[in-house]
Scaffold this motif. Structure first.
Motif, mmCIF file in Angstrom:
data_model
loop_
_atom_site.group_PDB
_atom_site.id
_atom_site.type_symbol
_atom_site.label_atom_id
_atom_site.label_comp_id
_atom_site.label_asym_id
_atom_site.label_seq_id
_atom_site.Cartn_x
_atom_site.Cartn_y
_atom_site.Cartn_z
ATOM 1 N N GLN A 24 0.800 -1.209 0.000
ATOM 2 C CA GLN A 24 0.000 0.000 0.000
ATOM 3 C C GLN A 24 0.844 1.275 0.000
ATOM 4 O OE1 GLN A 24 -3.352 -0.322 -0.458
ATOM 5 N NE2 GLN A 24 -2.654 -2.420 -0.711
ATOM 6 N N THR A 25 2.144 1.150 -0.095
ATOM 7 C CA THR A 25 2.997 2.335 -0.118
ATOM 8 C C THR A 25 3.177 2.840 -1.541
ATOM 9 O OG1 THR A 25 4.962 0.915 -0.253
ATOM 10 C CG2 THR A 25 4.252 1.621 1.945
ATOM 11 N N LEU A 26 3.267 4.153 -1.664
ATOM 12 C CA LEU A 26 3.465 4.797 -2.954
ATOM 13 C C LEU A 26 4.853 5.421 -3.003
ATOM 14 C CD1 LEU A 26 0.103 6.681 -3.545
ATOM 15 C CD2 LEU A 26 1.015 4.845 -4.953
ATOM 16 N N GLY A 27 5.640 5.024 -4.004
ATOM 17 C CA GLY A 27 6.926 5.653 -4.221
ATOM 18 C C GLY A 27 6.743 7.014 -4.881
ATOM 19 N N PRO A 28 7.805 7.800 -4.989
ATOM 20 C CA PRO A 28 7.696 9.138 -5.585
ATOM 21 C C PRO A 28 7.121 9.125 -6.997
ATOM 22 C CG PRO A 28 9.795 8.898 -4.462
ATOM 23 C CD PRO A 28 9.159 7.543 -4.466
ATOM 24 N N ALA A 29 7.547 8.181 -7.828
ATOM 25 C CA ALA A 29 7.051 8.135 -9.211
ATOM 26 C C ALA A 29 5.563 7.823 -9.252
ATOM 27 C CB ALA A 29 7.832 7.098 -10.017
ATOM 28 N N SER A 30 5.123 6.875 -8.416
ATOM 29 C CA SER A 30 3.704 6.526 -8.374
ATOM 30 C C SER A 30 2.873 7.687 -7.854
ATOM 31 C CB SER A 30 3.491 5.301 -7.480
ATOM 32 O OG SER A 30 4.120 4.166 -8.019
ATOM 33 N N LEU A 31 3.361 8.343 -6.830
ATOM 34 C CA LEU A 31 2.641 9.487 -6.275
ATOM 35 C C LEU A 31 2.521 10.600 -7.314
ATOM 36 C CD1 LEU A 31 1.310 10.805 -3.831
ATOM 37 C CD2 LEU A 31 3.572 11.608 -3.113
ATOM 38 N N HIS A 32 3.606 10.817 -8.050
ATOM 39 C CA HIS A 32 3.581 11.847 -9.102
ATOM 40 C C HIS A 32 2.510 11.535 -10.136
ATOM 41 C CE1 HIS A 32 4.817 14.593 -12.227
ATOM 42 N NE2 HIS A 32 5.015 13.578 -13.042
ATOM 43 N N ARG A 33 2.412 10.270 -10.537
ATOM 44 C CA ARG A 33 1.406 9.895 -11.530
ATOM 45 C C ARG A 33 -0.013 10.140 -11.008
ATOM 46 N NH1 ARG A 33 5.732 6.687 -12.597
ATOM 47 N NH2 ARG A 33 6.141 6.112 -14.778
ATOM 48 N N LEU A 34 -0.282 9.683 -9.787
ATOM 49 C CA LEU A 34 -1.618 9.879 -9.234
ATOM 50 C C LEU A 34 -1.973 11.363 -9.128
ATOM 51 C CD1 LEU A 34 -2.209 7.339 -6.306
ATOM 52 C CD2 LEU A 34 -3.446 7.529 -8.462
ATOM 53 N N MET A 35 -1.030 12.165 -8.671
ATOM 54 C CA MET A 35 -1.289 13.592 -8.518
ATOM 55 C C MET A 35 -1.546 14.244 -9.870
ATOM 56 S SD MET A 35 1.531 14.517 -5.575
ATOM 57 C CE MET A 35 1.141 16.271 -5.542
ATOM 58 N N ALA A 36 -0.821 13.812 -10.880
ATOM 59 C CA ALA A 36 -1.004 14.378 -12.216
ATOM 60 C C ALA A 36 -2.317 13.925 -12.833
ATOM 61 C CB ALA A 36 0.170 13.979 -13.111
ATOM 62 N N TRP A 37 -2.584 12.615 -12.804
ATOM 63 C CA TRP A 37 -3.750 12.062 -13.472
ATOM 64 C C TRP A 37 -5.063 12.538 -12.861
ATOM 65 C CZ3 TRP A 37 -1.812 6.281 -13.509
ATOM 66 C CH2 TRP A 37 -0.726 6.181 -14.404
ATOM 67 N N LEU A 38 -5.070 12.771 -11.537
ATOM 68 C CA LEU A 38 -6.313 13.131 -10.856
ATOM 69 C C LEU A 38 -6.356 14.597 -10.442
ATOM 70 C CD1 LEU A 38 -6.663 9.851 -8.794
ATOM 71 C CD2 LEU A 38 -7.895 10.504 -10.871
ATOM 72 N N SER A 39 -5.448 15.363 -10.987
ATOM 73 C CA SER A 39 -5.453 16.808 -10.754
ATOM 74 C C SER A 39 -6.594 17.463 -11.527
ATOM 75 C CB SER A 39 -4.120 17.405 -11.210
ATOM 76 O OG SER A 39 -4.211 18.814 -11.336
ATOM 77 N N PRO A 40 -7.174 18.548 -11.008
ATOM 78 C CA PRO A 40 -8.200 19.279 -11.768
ATOM 79 C C PRO A 40 -7.695 19.793 -13.112
ATOM 80 C CG PRO A 40 -8.200 19.968 -9.467
ATOM 81 C CD PRO A 40 -6.985 19.110 -9.663
ATOM 82 N N SER A 41 -6.365 19.907 -13.254
ATOM 83 C CA SER A 41 -5.802 20.420 -14.504
ATOM 84 C C SER A 41 -5.619 19.338 -15.564
ATOM 85 C CB SER A 41 -4.447 21.090 -14.232
ATOM 86 O OG SER A 41 -3.488 20.139 -13.797
ATOM 87 N N TYR A 42 -5.823 18.058 -15.190
ATOM 88 C CA TYR A 42 -5.659 16.994 -16.174
ATOM 89 C C TYR A 42 -6.777 17.120 -17.214
ATOM 90 C CZ TYR A 42 -3.523 12.582 -17.620
ATOM 91 O OH TYR A 42 -2.823 11.604 -18.306
ATOM 92 N N PRO A 43 -6.449 17.118 -18.490
ATOM 93 C CA PRO A 43 -7.430 17.485 -19.520
ATOM 94 C C PRO A 43 -8.451 16.406 -19.867
ATOM 95 C CG PRO A 43 -5.328 16.952 -20.547
ATOM 96 C CD PRO A 43 -5.099 16.888 -19.061
ATOM 97 N N VAL A 44 -9.325 16.111 -18.895
ATOM 98 C CA VAL A 44 -10.427 15.182 -19.163
ATOM 99 C C VAL A 44 -11.770 15.896 -19.146
ATOM 100 C CG1 VAL A 44 -9.163 13.180 -18.278
ATOM 101 C CG2 VAL A 44 -10.637 14.507 -16.732
ATOM 102 N N GLY A 45 -11.768 17.181 -18.835
ATOM 103 C CA GLY A 45 -13.009 17.954 -18.841
ATOM 104 C C GLY A 45 -13.873 17.781 -17.617
ATOM 105 N N ALA A 46 -13.293 17.325 -16.487
ATOM 106 C CA ALA A 46 -14.092 17.068 -15.286
ATOM 107 C C ALA A 46 -14.822 18.315 -14.800
ATOM 108 C CB ALA A 46 -13.199 16.515 -14.181
ATOM 109 N N PHE A 47 -14.225 19.471 -14.994
ATOM 110 C CA PHE A 47 -14.814 20.720 -14.495
ATOM 111 C C PHE A 47 -16.159 21.037 -15.137
ATOM 112 C CE2 PHE A 47 -12.565 21.798 -18.339
ATOM 113 C CZ PHE A 47 -13.397 22.716 -18.949
#
Length: 251
Positions: A24-47
């Motif tokens: 269940q631990t997240l390394g820096p690379a994994s954390l970076h991916r999650l933060m990027a993919w689920l950020s409001p700025s990720y271009p999926v149009g969630a807003f």
């Protein structure tokens, strides 16, 4: 809007083990991916989607921070949030097992398991955009394989789960991050629509933390056959939204 009944759960030893089968631990690379993919700025149009909250505000169901918190809590516990958590978990495990048949079954059910035309657009448009952007910026074998075996519409939780499993991100924190992002997007819609102050929005998010945690735990141990929702007022809101005279959101 009243709380619906608790969902039926599957708590077999196999299911319980499945919820904890990865570190269940997240390394820096994994954390970076999650933060990027689920950020409001990720271009999926969630807003641009409110999941029917825009109609609920117009109808007077949501008028302040307390009613927004209650509405979203029910959606997460007994509606779209819970269902998406289950789809996420089963899609992630199917990719981890290289089980194409199970992945196709999850993808097919998730795309069909929406109560309205606008909610279908919401989840599949975001799923398609996520697949395209992530495949271009963070390609992996799992995303390519998924495109080969499934040509139908892709629900958003399935798309994110495939990418997370393909990049080796552990299931539980990935599911937590996904449901947290879903919750923040709903709150953001409420803040803009009510309107509500930013601080009140953060108070709502803080209050919903335990709801997110509990829903993820249930989603990890729920069999696909046991999935279900009990949020009729939210479902009606998503159906009524398309006939609103003035709209800011697509759903």
């Amino acid at each position: 809007m009243r709380r619906g009944p608790k969902m039926c759960e599957s708590r077999s030893p196999q299911a319980l083990q499945g919820g904890r089968e990865q570190a269940q631990t997240l390394g820096p690379a994994s954390l970076h991916r999650l933060m990027a993919w689920l950020s409001p700025s990720y271009p999926v149009g969630a807003f641009s989607y409110s999941s029917g909250i825009e109609w609920a505000v117009e109808a007077g169901d949501i008028t302040n921070a307390a009613s927004l918190r209650e509405w979203i809590a029910i959606m997460i516990e007994n509606g779209a949030g819970f269902c998406d958590a289950v789809f996420f978990a089963h899609a992630h495990r199917a990719v981890a097992r290289n089980d194409d048949a199970s992945l196709i079954a999850v993808a097919e059910l998730a795309a069909a398991f929406v109560p309205s035309k606008e909610r279908h657009l919401e989840t599949t448009a975001q799923g398609r955009a996520f697949m395209e952007v992530t495949g271009a910026a963070w390609p992996c074998v799992a995303l390519d394989r998924f495109r080969e075996v499934w040509s139908g519409p892709v629900a958003y939780p399935v798309a994110v789960a495939v990418a997370c499993a393909g990049h080796g991100l552990p299931l539980e924190p990935a599911a937590q991050a996904f449901l947290h992002a879903m919750t923040t997007n709903l709150i953001s819609a409420g803040v803009r629509l009510i309107p509500l102050g930013q601080t009140d929005g953060q108070r709502v998010l803080a209050a919903l933390g335990p709801v997110i945690d509990a829903t993820v735990e249930r989603g990890l141990v729920t069999a696909l056959d046991d999935i279900g929702g009990a949020t009729p007022r939210a479902d009606i809101a998503s159906m009524r939204h398309e006939t609103q005279y003035t709209r800011l959101f697509r759903s």
